[in-house]
Design a protein around this motif. Structure first.
Motif, PDB file in Angstrom:
ATOM      1  N   VAL A 259      -3.309  -9.340   5.655  1.00  0.00           N
ATOM      2  CA  VAL A 259      -1.879  -9.580   5.854  1.00  0.00           C
ATOM      3  C   VAL A 259      -1.099  -8.440   5.205  1.00  0.00           C
ATOM      4  N   VAL A 260      -0.044  -7.983   5.872  1.00  0.00           N
ATOM      5  CA  VAL A 260       0.827  -6.935   5.336  1.00  0.00           C
ATOM      6  C   VAL A 260       2.279  -7.273   5.644  1.00  0.00           C
ATOM      7  N   PRO A 261       3.220  -6.781   4.828  1.00  0.00           N
ATOM      8  CA  PRO A 261       4.638  -6.918   5.180  1.00  0.00           C
ATOM      9  C   PRO A 261       4.978  -5.951   6.300  1.00  0.00           C
ATOM     10  N   THR A 262       5.654  -6.440   7.327  1.00  0.00           N
ATOM     11  CA  THR A 262       6.088  -5.582   8.441  1.00  0.00           C
ATOM     12  C   THR A 262       7.597  -5.689   8.589  1.00  0.00           C
ATOM     13  N   HIS A 263       8.287  -5.495   7.482  1.00  0.00           N
ATOM     14  CA  HIS A 263       9.713  -5.761   7.417  1.00  0.00           C
ATOM     15  C   HIS A 263      10.521  -4.767   8.249  1.00  0.00           C
TER      16      HIS A 263
ATOM     17  N   GLU B 262       2.498  -0.456   9.487  1.00  0.00           N
ATOM     18  CA  GLU B 262       2.802  -0.165  10.887  1.00  0.00           C
ATOM     19  C   GLU B 262       1.520  -0.111  11.719  1.00  0.00           C
ATOM     20  N   THR B 263       0.447   0.375  11.115  1.00  0.00           N
ATOM     21  CA  THR B 263      -0.834   0.408  11.819  1.00  0.00           C
ATOM     22  C   THR B 263      -1.367  -0.996  12.045  1.00  0.00           C
ATOM     23  N   VAL B 264      -1.257  -1.854  11.047  1.00  0.00           N
ATOM     24  CA  VAL B 264      -1.682  -3.246  11.217  1.00  0.00           C
ATOM     25  C   VAL B 264      -0.853  -3.927  12.299  1.00  0.00           C
ATOM     26  N   ARG B 265       0.442  -3.687  12.304  1.00  0.00           N
ATOM     27  CA  ARG B 265       1.319  -4.317  13.302  1.00  0.00           C
ATOM     28  C   ARG B 265       0.830  -4.068  14.722  1.00  0.00           C
ATOM     29  N   THR B 266       0.344  -2.865  14.991  1.00  0.00           N
ATOM     30  CA  THR B 266      -0.054  -2.487  16.349  1.00  0.00           C
ATOM     31  C   THR B 266      -1.551  -2.666  16.593  1.00  0.00           C
ATOM     32  N   TRP B 267      -2.273  -3.231  15.634  1.00  0.00           N
ATOM     33  CA  TRP B 267      -3.726  -3.384  15.753  1.00  0.00           C
ATOM     34  C   TRP B 267      -4.071  -4.426  16.820  1.00  0.00           C
ATOM     35  N   PRO B 268      -5.122  -4.206  17.607  1.00  0.00           N
ATOM     36  CA  PRO B 268      -5.518  -5.218  18.598  1.00  0.00           C
ATOM     37  C   PRO B 268      -5.755  -6.579  17.942  1.00  0.00           C
ATOM     38  N   GLY B 269      -5.109  -7.605  18.484  1.00  0.00           N
ATOM     39  CA  GLY B 269      -5.269  -8.951  17.965  1.00  0.00           C
ATOM     40  C   GLY B 269      -4.357  -9.316  16.816  1.00  0.00           C
TER      41      GLY B 269
ATOM     42  N   ASP C 218      12.034  -8.097  18.210  1.00  0.00           N
ATOM     43  CA  ASP C 218      10.940  -8.551  19.057  1.00  0.00           C
ATOM     44  C   ASP C 218       9.655  -8.314  18.275  1.00  0.00           C
ATOM     45  N   PRO C 219       8.932  -9.382  17.890  1.00  0.00           N
ATOM     46  CA  PRO C 219       7.734  -9.186  17.070  1.00  0.00           C
ATOM     47  C   PRO C 219       6.668  -8.321  17.731  1.00  0.00           C
ATOM     48  N   ARG C 220       6.729  -8.184  19.045  1.00  0.00           N
ATOM     49  CA  ARG C 220       5.721  -7.387  19.747  1.00  0.00           C
ATOM     50  C   ARG C 220       6.030  -5.896  19.697  1.00  0.00           C
ATOM     51  N   THR C 221       7.294  -5.526  19.640  1.00  0.00           N
ATOM     52  CA  THR C 221       7.640  -4.117  19.825  1.00  0.00           C
ATOM     53  C   THR C 221       8.486  -3.507  18.716  1.00  0.00           C
ATOM     54  N   THR C 222       9.206  -4.299  17.932  1.00  0.00           N
ATOM     55  CA  THR C 222      10.084  -3.736  16.912  1.00  0.00           C
ATOM     56  C   THR C 222       9.267  -3.069  15.815  1.00  0.00           C
ATOM     57  N   PRO C 223       9.475  -1.777  15.561  1.00  0.00           N
ATOM     58  CA  PRO C 223       8.678  -1.098  14.537  1.00  0.00           C
ATOM     59  C   PRO C 223       9.088  -1.524  13.138  1.00  0.00           C
ATOM     60  N   THR C 224       8.169  -1.340  12.197  1.00  0.00           N
ATOM     61  CA  THR C 224       8.493  -1.587  10.797  1.00  0.00           C
ATOM     62  C   THR C 224       9.483  -0.543  10.302  1.00  0.00           C
ATOM     63  N   CYS C 225      10.110  -0.827   9.168  1.00  0.00           N
ATOM     64  CA  CYS C 225      11.053   0.121   8.576  1.00  0.00           C
ATOM     65  C   CYS C 225      10.842   0.161   7.075  1.00  0.00           C
ATOM     66  N   GLY C 226      10.384   1.316   6.580  1.00  0.00           N
ATOM     67  CA  GLY C 226      10.352   1.535   5.151  1.00  0.00           C
ATOM     68  C   GLY C 226       9.196   0.923   4.396  1.00  0.00           C
ATOM     69  N   VAL C 227       8.194   0.361   5.078  1.00  0.00           N
ATOM     70  CA  VAL C 227       7.069  -0.240   4.360  1.00  0.00           C
ATOM     71  C   VAL C 227       5.806   0.615   4.443  1.00  0.00           C
TER      72      VAL C 227
ATOM     73  N   SER D  61       0.802  -1.223   0.000  1.00  0.00           N
ATOM     74  CA  SER D  61       0.000   0.000   0.000  1.00  0.00           C
ATOM     75  C   SER D  61       0.832   1.270   0.000  1.00  0.00           C
ATOM     76  N   SER D  62       0.188   2.327  -0.476  1.00  0.00           N
ATOM     77  CA  SER D  62       0.700   3.680  -0.354  1.00  0.00           C
ATOM     78  C   SER D  62      -0.428   4.558   0.156  1.00  0.00           C
ATOM     79  N   LEU D  63      -0.331   4.994   1.381  1.00  0.00           N
ATOM     80  CA  LEU D  63      -1.366   5.835   1.957  1.00  0.00           C
ATOM     81  C   LEU D  63      -1.485   7.150   1.194  1.00  0.00           C
ATOM     82  N   SER D  64      -0.359   7.739   0.838  1.00  0.00           N
ATOM     83  CA  SER D  64      -0.381   9.043   0.175  1.00  0.00           C
ATOM     84  C   SER D  64      -1.023   8.970  -1.202  1.00  0.00           C
TER      85      SER D  64
END
Length: 288
Positions: free
Chosen positions: A65-69, A114-121, A100-109, A35-38
């Motif tokens: 599903v999204v890449p959270t690289h 990044e919003t999906v990564r932090t989504w409840p569940g 750490d899959p719970r806390t490491t932020p995405t980079c460059g995707v 995706s590209s939000l912009s």
């Protein structure tokens, strides 16, 4: 100082849902989104609105599903845009935080992953560089078992997505962002390379190196153009973005033959040179 007015169109949750449905997205399906939000225009609520709209369309039985690289978790010796001084390399290797899959932020995707990564569940796979996050009924089956020495191959979520009959939505993104093409690279002759990253183990954080298949998105845009000439690809618009929707298995199957014919015999060439902010993540960032 005068401000530049926002560019449209105006996108809301209520406007995005019917546009996604008109493309043919179905409740209950499994969908990999690049995706590209912009590219969408001015989205009221930003990435949260887009994720809500996608989940509305997929429904409780679907899986998003999204890449959270996290390509910045890599060997600084390979960074090139820009490079860092060689005198820093040892210090970076010694202090890079372990994945750490719970806390490491995405980079460059981008902001939507990044919003999906932090989504409840949401659940996230275990690879320190090429993880995927998933929300929904099939999330665990998609992200489970992502091996550290298999970034985007048979022991990665891409293979699980193929088994699940997933489709790919390029939402304002191009074929050069189509991570699934990398699964085909694992199925043709390709060299092996060292891949390094920081991991967390029961004994603590450590720097770890594995051998893995060399991967590169070189010529993916050309590959994608050839693919959509020969296979069904739904094209349309969502907000201001050009979008494409197609079967992941079709893309992987076509890419295997195309790459074997159009890349040097015996391999795909060297792995994509990492950057220090978007380091070795095959799904290239497409939003500003």
């Amino acid at each position: 100082m005068p401000m530049t007015p926002p560019s449209g169109p105006l996108c809301t949750r209520d406007s995005l849902v019917p546009q996604l449905q008109d493309l043919g997205l179905r409740p209950g399906e499994t969908l990999l989104v690049h995706s590209s939000l912009s590219a969408l225009g001015w989205v009221c609520g930003g990435a949260v609105t887009v994720v809500q709209a996608l989940l509305d369309v997929l429904g409780p039985g679907g899986t998003l599903v999204v890449p959270t690289h996290t390509g910045d978790n890599s060997d600084p010796a390979d960074w090139c845009n820009p490079p860092v001084p060689e005198s820093w390399w040892a210090g970076i290797r010694a202090t890079m935080p372990g994945y750490d899959p719970r806390t490491t932020p995405t980079c460059g995707v981008g902001r939507i992953p990044e919003t999906v990564r932090t989504w409840p569940g949401a659940l996230r796979s275990a690879h320190p560089q090429t993880s995927f996050a998933a929300i929904g009924a099939g999330a665990f089956a998609i992200v489970d078992g992502h091996a550290p020495d298999c970034r985007l191959g048979e022991r990665s979520p891409l293979a699980r997505l193929e088994e699940a009959g997933a489709r790919i939505l390029l939402l304002g993104a191009g074929f050069d962002s189509c991570t699934a093409f990398h699964l085909a690279e694992y199925r043709i002759a390709a060299p092996r390379v060292d891949v390094s990253f920081a991991v967390m183990t029961p004994g603590g954080r450590r720097w770890h190196t594995v051998r893995d298949t060399s991967i590169s998105e070189e010529r993916f845009a050309e590959l994608g153009a050839a693919f959509e000439e020969e296979h069904p690809v739904v094209r349309g618009r969502v907000g201001g973005a050009d979008v494409r929707l197609f079967a992941l298995a079709d893309a992987v199957g076509y890419a295997g033959g195309w790459l074997a014919a159009h890349r040097p015999r015996g391999g795909s060439g060297p792995s994509t040179p990492p950057e220090n902010t978007v380091v070795h993540h095959p799904a290239r960032v497409v939003e500003g």
